[in-house]
Scaffold this motif. Structure first.
Motif, PDB file in Angstrom:
ATOM      1  N   THR A  11       0.839  -1.189   0.000  1.00 26.18           N
ATOM      2  CA  THR A  11       0.000   0.000   0.000  1.00 26.18           C
ATOM      3  C   THR A  11       0.872   1.236   0.000  1.00 26.18           C
ATOM      4  O   THR A  11       2.086   1.171  -0.076  1.00 26.18           O
ATOM      5  CB  THR A  11      -0.878   0.005   1.260  1.00 26.18           C
ATOM      6  OG1 THR A  11      -0.024  -0.076   2.383  1.00 26.18           O
ATOM      7  CG2 THR A  11      -1.836  -1.151   1.256  1.00 26.18           C
ATOM      8  N   PHE A 174       0.192   3.665  -8.988  1.00 32.11           N
ATOM      9  CA  PHE A 174      -1.219   4.039  -9.115  1.00 32.11           C
ATOM     10  C   PHE A 174      -1.489   4.465 -10.555  1.00 32.11           C
ATOM     11  O   PHE A 174      -0.614   5.022 -11.222  1.00 32.11           O
ATOM     12  CB  PHE A 174      -1.585   5.165  -8.146  1.00 32.11           C
ATOM     13  CG  PHE A 174      -1.881   4.671  -6.756  1.00 32.11           C
ATOM     14  CD1 PHE A 174      -3.190   4.562  -6.302  1.00 32.11           C
ATOM     15  CD2 PHE A 174      -0.850   4.291  -5.908  1.00 32.11           C
ATOM     16  CE1 PHE A 174      -3.462   4.094  -5.030  1.00 32.11           C
ATOM     17  CE2 PHE A 174      -1.113   3.815  -4.636  1.00 32.11           C
ATOM     18  CZ  PHE A 174      -2.420   3.708  -4.192  1.00 32.11           C
ATOM     19  N   LYS A 184      -5.156   1.827  -7.227  1.00 32.50           N
ATOM     20  CA  LYS A 184      -3.895   1.107  -7.127  1.00 32.50           C
ATOM     21  C   LYS A 184      -3.719   0.195  -8.333  1.00 32.50           C
ATOM     22  O   LYS A 184      -4.663  -0.460  -8.783  1.00 32.50           O
ATOM     23  CB  LYS A 184      -3.865   0.292  -5.838  1.00 32.50           C
ATOM     24  CG  LYS A 184      -2.492  -0.309  -5.536  1.00 32.50           C
ATOM     25  CD  LYS A 184      -2.372  -0.747  -4.102  1.00 32.50           C
ATOM     26  CE  LYS A 184      -3.058  -2.064  -3.846  1.00 32.50           C
ATOM     27  NZ  LYS A 184      -2.760  -2.570  -2.501  1.00 32.50           N
TER      28      LYS A 184
END
Length: 291
Positions: A11, A174, A184
């Protein structure tokens, strides 16, 4: 790069299971902090039915207690937003959503240059007193509590400023999808070793502020991954970022000199990357005179 293994994309900040990657920075979480955060993050995830799981953002150290901070990425038109939560090291069992700030409280927060105390309810205006509870007649509902400026409001402001300045993603992590939403890239396989060594391949993860990037995000049609975000290489003053490799030369590392305590890593030729801030919440405002 020899020794590098392909892993699923991470992430925009640090997964708790990847905290070991903080080794080169000298920062880490204690076993107690990590285990307590895992439980409280899962509890909030289930309670609020968040669209994306909570991830670790960082730690702001205080005189009495430290603040542990996490967030969830919330899909939104134009650009996703981050919903932040915090707890103190004195009570890690419950995460609380950070308050929304009025313009006045933002201005007051920006003027404070002192270390945090680590007490969310502490009053921040000198001489301020706790508001008195109004008398309520029998059968009437009490009015909503009077909001006063507390350390939790300053915390919310400082976290938003740090995140604005240093939240980083590698080029291609991204993308803008067919519905013209920033999302993403599930097929991101990382930067090559040479590309990972260039600041030009790292971008701010925020709504674009430069006219060029904003125009690219707003235009119809295909948007290239490098066009709709602001590159950190253009940050001022020049030299605000440092890039280097770890001892194994498989991981590219970034540090911010303006926000000492921010650390970003990317495992070359894999989808793994993450960033975290662990510091006192004070910017290095003398940086222009030091470069």
């Amino acid at each position: 790069q020899p020794g590098a293994t392909r892993v699923p994309a991470a992430t925009t900040t640090m997964e708790l299971q990847n905290v070991a990657s903080l080794g080169p920075s000298g920062y880490t979480l204690s076993i107690e902090e990590k285990s307590a955060l895992q439980v409280s993050m899962l509890a909030i995830q289930r309670k609020e039915n968040l669209p994306n799981k909570l991830v670790f953002w960082g730690k702001i150290m205080g005189e009495t207690n430290d603040y542990l901070i996490a967030y969830s990425l919330i899909p939104a038109y134009y650009f996703p937003v981050k919903r932040f939560y915090y707890c103190t090291t004195a009570n890690m069992s419950t995460l609380v959503q950070m308050p929304i700030l009025s313009p006045e409280w933002k201005e007051l927060s920006a003027a404070i240059k002192l270390p945090f105390r680590g007490e969310p309810s502490a009053l921040m205006i000198e001489g301020a007193e706790e508001p008195e509870e109004p008398e309520v007649a029998e059968g009437e509902e009490p009015p909503p509590p009077v909001e006063v400026f507390r350390e939790q409001h300053r915390l919310s402001y400082v976290v938003s400023q740090i995140d604005h300045d240093v939240a980083v993603v590698p080029r291609g992590a991204f993308i803008v999808d067919a519905a013209h939403k920033v999302t993403k890239n599930k097929f991101f396989e990382g930067l090559s070793y040479p590309a990972a060594g260039s600041l030009a391949n790292y971008y701010h993860f925020r709504a674009p502020e430069s006219a060029r990037a904003a125009a690219c995000l707003e235009k119809p049609g295909i948007v290239r991954p490098a066009d709709f975000l602001d590159p950190i290489a253009e940050d001022a003053p020049a030299g605000v970022w440092s890039q280097f490799y770890d001892s194994s030369s498989t991981m590219s590392l970034l540090r911010s000199f303006y926000w000492p305590g921010y650390f970003f890593y990317h495992v070359c030729e894999t989808g793994e990357y993450g960033g975290v801030y662990i510091g006192d919440g004070l910017a290095n405002e003398d940086l222009p005179f030091m470069l």
